[in-house]
Design an enzyme around this catalytic site. Sequence first.
Site, PDB file in Angstrom:
ATOM      1  N   ARG A  28       0.917  -1.194  -0.020  1.00  0.00           N
ATOM      2  CA  ARG A  28      -0.072  -0.104  -0.059  1.00  0.00           C
ATOM      3  C   ARG A  28       0.743   1.184  -0.109  1.00  0.00           C
ATOM      4  NH1 ARG A  28      -3.568  -0.353   4.770  1.00  0.00           N
ATOM      5  NH2 ARG A  28      -1.971  -1.502   5.667  1.00  0.00           N
TER       6      ARG A  28
ATOM      7  N   ASN B 132      -6.207  -2.550   1.831  1.00  0.00           N
ATOM      8  CA  ASN B 132      -6.211  -4.132   1.880  1.00  0.00           C
ATOM      9  C   ASN B 132      -7.739  -4.808   1.540  1.00  0.00           C
ATOM     10  OD1 ASN B 132      -3.141  -4.377   1.899  1.00  0.00           O
ATOM     11  ND2 ASN B 132      -3.338  -4.381   4.271  1.00  0.00           N
TER      12      ASN B 132
END
Length: 90
Positions: free
Chosen positions: A19, A37
Site C-alpha cells: 500500500r 487491503n
Amino acid sequence: MDVSAHIVVKGFVQGVGFRYFVYHRAMQLGLRGYVKNKYNADVEVEVEGDRSVIEVLIKELRVGPRVADVRDVSVRWGEYQKKYSGFHIY
C-alpha cells in the site's frame, strides 16, 4: 484524457509494504484515489487521472515492491468522476 480505474492486485501483496509503494508512486504521478487491503488478501486500488499516467502505475503494480509476489492485476476502466481530492491509504 482523464479516466478512473478500479484495480485489484492478487498474490503475496499484504504485509510487504504494498500500500505504501502504491501511495508513493500515485503521489509522484499526480494521481488521486485510494489503496486498501481487502479481507481476501488482495489489494484494491481506485485511481483517477490521465489514462496514460494510470497505465504507468499499472505497469509498476505488476511488479510491486521487492518483497511482494504479484500474481495477477485486474483493471476495470471507468469514467472520470472527480471523486477524490488526493490519494489515501485505508
